[in-house]
Design a protein around this motif. Sequence first.
Motif, PDB file in Angstrom:
ATOM      1  N   ARG A 166       0.873  -1.168   0.000  1.00  0.00           N
ATOM      2  CA  ARG A 166       0.000   0.000   0.000  1.00  0.00           C
ATOM      3  C   ARG A 166       0.907   1.214   0.000  1.00  0.00           C
ATOM      4  O   ARG A 166       1.843   1.285   0.803  1.00  0.00           O
ATOM      5  N   LYS A 167       0.636   2.162  -0.876  1.00  0.00           N
ATOM      6  CA  LYS A 167       1.442   3.383  -0.940  1.00  0.00           C
ATOM      7  C   LYS A 167       0.635   4.573  -0.448  1.00  0.00           C
ATOM      8  O   LYS A 167      -0.567   4.653  -0.666  1.00  0.00           O
ATOM      9  N   SER A 168       1.335   5.484   0.221  1.00  0.00           N
ATOM     10  CA  SER A 168       0.815   6.807   0.538  1.00  0.00           C
ATOM     11  C   SER A 168       1.862   7.782   0.002  1.00  0.00           C
ATOM     12  O   SER A 168       2.907   7.348  -0.485  1.00  0.00           O
ATOM     13  N   PRO A 169       1.635   9.064   0.069  1.00  0.00           N
ATOM     14  CA  PRO A 169       2.601   9.986  -0.541  1.00  0.00           C
ATOM     15  C   PRO A 169       4.053   9.818  -0.062  1.00  0.00           C
ATOM     16  O   PRO A 169       4.970   9.912  -0.860  1.00  0.00           O
ATOM     17  N   ASP A 170       4.244   9.546   1.231  1.00  0.00           N
ATOM     18  CA  ASP A 170       5.610   9.482   1.763  1.00  0.00           C
ATOM     19  C   ASP A 170       6.053   8.098   2.202  1.00  0.00           C
ATOM     20  O   ASP A 170       7.221   7.886   2.486  1.00  0.00           O
ATOM     21  N   THR A 171       5.110   7.167   2.298  1.00  0.00           N
ATOM     22  CA  THR A 171       5.453   5.846   2.831  1.00  0.00           C
ATOM     23  C   THR A 171       4.907   4.723   1.949  1.00  0.00           C
ATOM     24  O   THR A 171       4.040   4.940   1.107  1.00  0.00           O
TER      25      THR A 171
ATOM     26  N   ALA B  74      14.026  -0.536  -4.536  1.00  0.00           N
ATOM     27  CA  ALA B  74      12.993   0.267  -5.197  1.00  0.00           C
ATOM     28  C   ALA B  74      12.395   1.283  -4.234  1.00  0.00           C
ATOM     29  O   ALA B  74      12.171   2.449  -4.601  1.00  0.00           O
ATOM     30  N   VAL B  75      12.143   0.866  -2.993  1.00  0.00           N
ATOM     31  CA  VAL B  75      11.610   1.790  -1.985  1.00  0.00           C
ATOM     32  C   VAL B  75      12.602   2.923  -1.764  1.00  0.00           C
ATOM     33  O   VAL B  75      12.230   4.105  -1.708  1.00  0.00           O
ATOM     34  N   ARG B  76      13.878   2.585  -1.658  1.00  0.00           N
ATOM     35  CA  ARG B  76      14.913   3.608  -1.473  1.00  0.00           C
ATOM     36  C   ARG B  76      14.941   4.575  -2.663  1.00  0.00           C
ATOM     37  O   ARG B  76      14.996   5.785  -2.492  1.00  0.00           O
ATOM     38  N   ALA B  77      14.873   4.052  -3.863  1.00  0.00           N
ATOM     39  CA  ALA B  77      14.912   4.889  -5.069  1.00  0.00           C
ATOM     40  C   ALA B  77      13.699   5.821  -5.142  1.00  0.00           C
ATOM     41  O   ALA B  77      13.797   6.929  -5.681  1.00  0.00           O
ATOM     42  N   GLN B  78      12.571   5.374  -4.594  1.00  0.00           N
ATOM     43  CA  GLN B  78      11.362   6.198  -4.598  1.00  0.00           C
ATOM     44  C   GLN B  78      11.375   7.256  -3.501  1.00  0.00           C
ATOM     45  O   GLN B  78      10.518   8.138  -3.476  1.00  0.00           O
TER      46      GLN B  78
ATOM     47  N   LYS C 216       9.536   6.190   3.020  1.00  0.00           N
ATOM     48  CA  LYS C 216       9.796   5.457   4.252  1.00  0.00           C
ATOM     49  C   LYS C 216       8.972   4.181   4.206  1.00  0.00           C
ATOM     50  O   LYS C 216       8.007   4.061   3.469  1.00  0.00           O
ATOM     51  N   LEU C 217       9.322   3.235   5.050  1.00  0.00           N
ATOM     52  CA  LEU C 217       8.807   1.881   4.949  1.00  0.00           C
ATOM     53  C   LEU C 217       8.130   1.439   6.246  1.00  0.00           C
ATOM     54  O   LEU C 217       8.631   1.701   7.334  1.00  0.00           O
ATOM     55  N   THR C 218       6.999   0.772   6.081  1.00  0.00           N
ATOM     56  CA  THR C 218       6.353   0.023   7.156  1.00  0.00           C
ATOM     57  C   THR C 218       6.277  -1.416   6.657  1.00  0.00           C
ATOM     58  O   THR C 218       5.916  -1.645   5.505  1.00  0.00           O
ATOM     59  N   VAL C 219       6.630  -2.353   7.517  1.00  0.00           N
ATOM     60  CA  VAL C 219       6.681  -3.753   7.085  1.00  0.00           C
ATOM     61  C   VAL C 219       5.707  -4.593   7.912  1.00  0.00           C
ATOM     62  O   VAL C 219       5.891  -4.757   9.113  1.00  0.00           O
TER      63      VAL C 219
END
Length: 94
Positions: free
Chosen positions: A28-33, A61-65, A68-71
């Motif tokens: 799931r994506k939000s603007p910053d995470t 890919a998350v880093r390139a975008q 921030k990450l929630t797992v």
Amino acid sequence: MADHFRDNETSNRFELDVDGTIAFVTYRKSPDTITLEHTVVPPELGGKGIGSKLARATLEAVRAQGRKLTVECEFIQGYMKKHPEDNDLLGTAS
């Protein structure tokens, strides 16, 4: 073996295509995470390190975008425990 990684935004998942078989991580994506929800590696790809390749490519890919990450995914959580150098991607708990 030809591996092809992509962000399939239509299906909300990162995909690793290994000779026509797809392993993936749903998100799931939000603007910053981005929240990584679940990893699926088909049985025919099991035991070949495909899950780890997919996890590595997903984190890159998350880093390139610049997100921030929630797992939520246990597989990715386990991968990150073995690779603490990626913990800088983790956001604050929401």
